[in-house]
Design a protein around this motif. Structure first.
Motif, PDB file in Angstrom:
ATOM      1  N   GLU A  66     -26.547  18.914   0.796  1.00  0.00           N
ATOM      2  CA  GLU A  66     -25.935  19.210   2.098  1.00  0.00           C
ATOM      3  C   GLU A  66     -26.176  18.072   3.090  1.00  0.00           C
ATOM      4  O   GLU A  66     -25.287  17.704   3.872  1.00  0.00           O
ATOM      5  CB  GLU A  66     -26.500  20.519   2.657  1.00  0.00           C
ATOM      6  N   HIS A  67     -27.364  17.519   3.069  1.00  0.00           N
ATOM      7  CA  HIS A  67     -27.691  16.394   3.960  1.00  0.00           C
ATOM      8  C   HIS A  67     -27.050  15.098   3.465  1.00  0.00           C
ATOM      9  O   HIS A  67     -26.607  14.266   4.268  1.00  0.00           O
ATOM     10  CB  HIS A  67     -29.207  16.219   4.054  1.00  0.00           C
ATOM     11  N   ASP A  68     -26.997  14.934   2.164  1.00  0.00           N
ATOM     12  CA  ASP A  68     -26.479  13.699   1.578  1.00  0.00           C
ATOM     13  C   ASP A  68     -24.999  13.490   1.902  1.00  0.00           C
ATOM     14  O   ASP A  68     -24.563  12.381   2.214  1.00  0.00           O
ATOM     15  CB  ASP A  68     -26.694  13.745   0.059  1.00  0.00           C
ATOM     16  N   ILE A  69     -24.238  14.564   1.844  1.00  0.00           N
ATOM     17  CA  ILE A  69     -22.788  14.457   2.005  1.00  0.00           C
ATOM     18  C   ILE A  69     -22.384  13.964   3.398  1.00  0.00           C
ATOM     19  O   ILE A  69     -21.384  13.262   3.549  1.00  0.00           O
ATOM     20  CB  ILE A  69     -22.119  15.811   1.684  1.00  0.00           C
ATOM     21  N   GLU A 124     -14.396  32.766  -1.639  1.00  0.00           N
ATOM     22  CA  GLU A 124     -14.729  31.676  -0.720  1.00  0.00           C
ATOM     23  C   GLU A 124     -14.569  30.316  -1.383  1.00  0.00           C
ATOM     24  O   GLU A 124     -14.217  29.336  -0.723  1.00  0.00           O
ATOM     25  CB  GLU A 124     -16.142  31.879  -0.179  1.00  0.00           C
ATOM     26  N   ARG A 125     -14.828  30.262  -2.686  1.00  0.00           N
ATOM     27  CA  ARG A 125     -14.660  28.991  -3.413  1.00  0.00           C
ATOM     28  C   ARG A 125     -13.195  28.568  -3.422  1.00  0.00           C
ATOM     29  O   ARG A 125     -12.872  27.401  -3.180  1.00  0.00           O
ATOM     30  CB  ARG A 125     -15.196  29.141  -4.834  1.00  0.00           C
ATOM     31  N   VAL A 126     -12.308  29.511  -3.729  1.00  0.00           N
ATOM     32  CA  VAL A 126     -10.875  29.203  -3.772  1.00  0.00           C
ATOM     33  C   VAL A 126     -10.362  28.841  -2.384  1.00  0.00           C
ATOM     34  O   VAL A 126      -9.586  27.888  -2.216  1.00  0.00           O
ATOM     35  CB  VAL A 126     -10.087  30.392  -4.364  1.00  0.00           C
ATOM     36  N   ALA A 127     -10.818  29.568  -1.376  1.00  0.00           N
ATOM     37  CA  ALA A 127     -10.396  29.266  -0.005  1.00  0.00           C
ATOM     38  C   ALA A 127     -10.868  27.884   0.420  1.00  0.00           C
ATOM     39  O   ALA A 127     -10.130  27.138   1.091  1.00  0.00           O
ATOM     40  CB  ALA A 127     -10.946  30.329   0.941  1.00  0.00           C
ATOM     41  N   PHE A 128     -12.081  27.533   0.037  1.00  0.00           N
ATOM     42  CA  PHE A 128     -12.603  26.198   0.343  1.00  0.00           C
ATOM     43  C   PHE A 128     -11.729  25.123  -0.296  1.00  0.00           C
ATOM     44  O   PHE A 128     -11.425  24.098   0.334  1.00  0.00           O
ATOM     45  CB  PHE A 128     -14.042  26.066  -0.149  1.00  0.00           C
ATOM     46  N   LEU A 129     -11.339  25.327  -1.534  1.00  0.00           N
ATOM     47  CA  LEU A 129     -10.528  24.328  -2.226  1.00  0.00           C
ATOM     48  C   LEU A 129      -9.207  24.102  -1.505  1.00  0.00           C
ATOM     49  O   LEU A 129      -8.776  22.960  -1.329  1.00  0.00           O
ATOM     50  CB  LEU A 129     -10.294  24.760  -3.669  1.00  0.00           C
ATOM     51  N   THR A 185     -23.895  25.461   1.953  1.00  0.00           N
ATOM     52  CA  THR A 185     -24.874  26.261   2.688  1.00  0.00           C
ATOM     53  C   THR A 185     -24.622  27.749   2.474  1.00  0.00           C
ATOM     54  O   THR A 185     -25.558  28.530   2.266  1.00  0.00           O
ATOM     55  CB  THR A 185     -24.812  25.936   4.188  1.00  0.00           C
ATOM     56  N   ARG A 186     -23.367  28.121   2.509  1.00  0.00           N
ATOM     57  CA  ARG A 186     -23.001  29.520   2.316  1.00  0.00           C
ATOM     58  C   ARG A 186     -23.441  30.021   0.938  1.00  0.00           C
ATOM     59  O   ARG A 186     -24.053  31.084   0.817  1.00  0.00           O
ATOM     60  CB  ARG A 186     -21.489  29.669   2.480  1.00  0.00           C
ATOM     61  N   PHE A 187     -23.149  29.253  -0.101  1.00  0.00           N
ATOM     62  CA  PHE A 187     -23.517  29.654  -1.462  1.00  0.00           C
ATOM     63  C   PHE A 187     -25.036  29.673  -1.638  1.00  0.00           C
ATOM     64  O   PHE A 187     -25.583  30.551  -2.304  1.00  0.00           O
ATOM     65  CB  PHE A 187     -22.879  28.717  -2.484  1.00  0.00           C
ATOM     66  N   LEU A 202     -26.323  32.817   0.012  1.00  0.00           N
ATOM     67  CA  LEU A 202     -26.007  33.979  -0.812  1.00  0.00           C
ATOM     68  C   LEU A 202     -26.922  34.038  -2.032  1.00  0.00           C
ATOM     69  O   LEU A 202     -27.384  35.112  -2.425  1.00  0.00           O
ATOM     70  CB  LEU A 202     -24.545  33.930  -1.261  1.00  0.00           C
ATOM     71  N   ALA A 203     -27.194  32.864  -2.615  1.00  0.00           N
ATOM     72  CA  ALA A 203     -28.077  32.810  -3.785  1.00  0.00           C
ATOM     73  C   ALA A 203     -29.497  33.196  -3.413  1.00  0.00           C
ATOM     74  O   ALA A 203     -30.172  33.921  -4.150  1.00  0.00           O
ATOM     75  CB  ALA A 203     -28.055  31.409  -4.396  1.00  0.00           C
ATOM     76  N   ASP A 204     -29.977  32.706  -2.270  1.00  0.00           N
ATOM     77  CA  ASP A 204     -31.327  33.055  -1.824  1.00  0.00           C
ATOM     78  C   ASP A 204     -31.492  34.561  -1.730  1.00  0.00           C
ATOM     79  O   ASP A 204     -32.547  35.113  -2.060  1.00  0.00           O
ATOM     80  CB  ASP A 204     -31.612  32.427  -0.452  1.00  0.00           C
TER      81      ASP A 204
END
Length: 312
Positions: free
Chosen positions: A101-104, A297-302, A31-33, A36-38
């Protein structure tokens, strides 16, 4: 991400069930990405876009404006279609991020559907990047769009014929595309059998369609090894891959695992970073802040996902 763990290790680490906590973290980063992309991809609505006349986009507009009529108008329309198509495939990709996002978080947890959805995201991004690729000249860009447009018209023809339309009616789109490309002075390229294999504009040429596998290998981040092949087995329902889900379920039904969700999420995150970078460079808008934020944020998520999946 290579400074976090060896290439590919992230996926091997997650051979555990999908938990609610992991699913929620995955949805949060997606959702965050997407948000940001939007924001970052609305480059054509920004003041920076209109002010930066040195951008590649405005240079191409000026180059087209230097042509005589009627070629100028025809190629300007083709260039406009190119931008419209790049936005279309990008928007469809982001819509599938929302679906992922809904599928997961569905119950029971998904099995292979996350990879299938992430593949659509990847393909949509690669189509967009292929068209607005900031490393190529205008005429090659137009040749790429011409090939894709002709290919789509051929697909539309086959679908119309399959639904019983008369040949003349079914072929209307293809006839329109061929006429428009002729007016743009696009030159057909042919293979040894005499079939159209691509188009040329001046000295620049392109094939009829994008090679997705090659494109993914060329432009996707180094920290995401072979994402197109990774998502292929699930998307094509190949037993060699989907059989693992039956083994995990002990032979009774199918069971998903965290590795599938992580592979899908990382594919999407990498795809979004690629398309934002391409759009920013082509339209002359600085997106470095967004890309730096995404990397952090990607690295922190991992790190968070590893801790959740392995209870540390």
């Amino acid at each position: 991400m290579n400074d976090v763990m060896p290439e590919g290790e992230a996926i091997r680490l997650f051979t555990v069930p999908i938990t609610d906590d992991l699913a929620e973290e995955a949805v949060a980063i997606l959702t965050r990405f997407r948000e940001l992309a939007d924001s970052a991809l609305r480059v054509e609505d920004t003041e920076a876009f209109h002010q930066n006349t040195d951008s590649l986009f405005w240079k191409e507009v000026a180059e087209l404006d230097g042509l005589g009529e009627p070629l100028r108008s025809e190629r300007r329309r083709l260039h406009g279609l190119l931008i419209e198509t790049a936005n279309l495939t990008k928007d469809n990709a982001l819509d599938h991020v929302r679906a992922l996002e809904h599928d997961i978080v569905m119950q029971p947890p998904p099995v292979w559907s996350p990879l299938t959805l992430s593949r659509v995201v990847l393909e949509g991004v690669l189509f967009s990047e292929y068209l607005i690729d900031p490393t190529i000249p205008l005429n090659r860009r137009l040749a790429r769009l011409a090939g894709m447009w002709r290919t789509d018209a051929t697909y539309a023809l086959k679908q119309a014929e399959a639904h019983g339309q008369e040949p003349a009616e079914a072929g209307q789109m293809l006839a329109y595309v061929e006429d428009a490309l002729q007016k743009c002075q696009a030159v057909e390229r042919h293979d040894r059998r005499g079939k159209v294999s691509g188009y040329s504009f001046g000295s620049e040429s392109a094939a009829l369609d994008i090679n997705i596998t090659e494109r993914a290998t060329k432009v996707m981040p180094d920290w995401l090894p072979a994402p197109y092949r990774l998502t292929s087995g699930a998307s094509h329902n190949r037993p060699w891959m989907i059989g693992r889900a039956k083994d995990l379920a002990g032979g009774d039904g199918l069971a998903g695992e965290a590795a599938t969700v992580m592979a899908a999420v990382m594919t999407v995150l990498g795809s979004i970073e690629v398309v934002i970078g391409a759009f920013g460079e082509y339209f002359g808008v600085d997106v470095s802040e967004e890309l730096e934020q995404m990397e952090e944020e990607r690295v922190a998520f991992l790190y968070r996902a590893i801790a959740i999946a392995h209870g540390s």
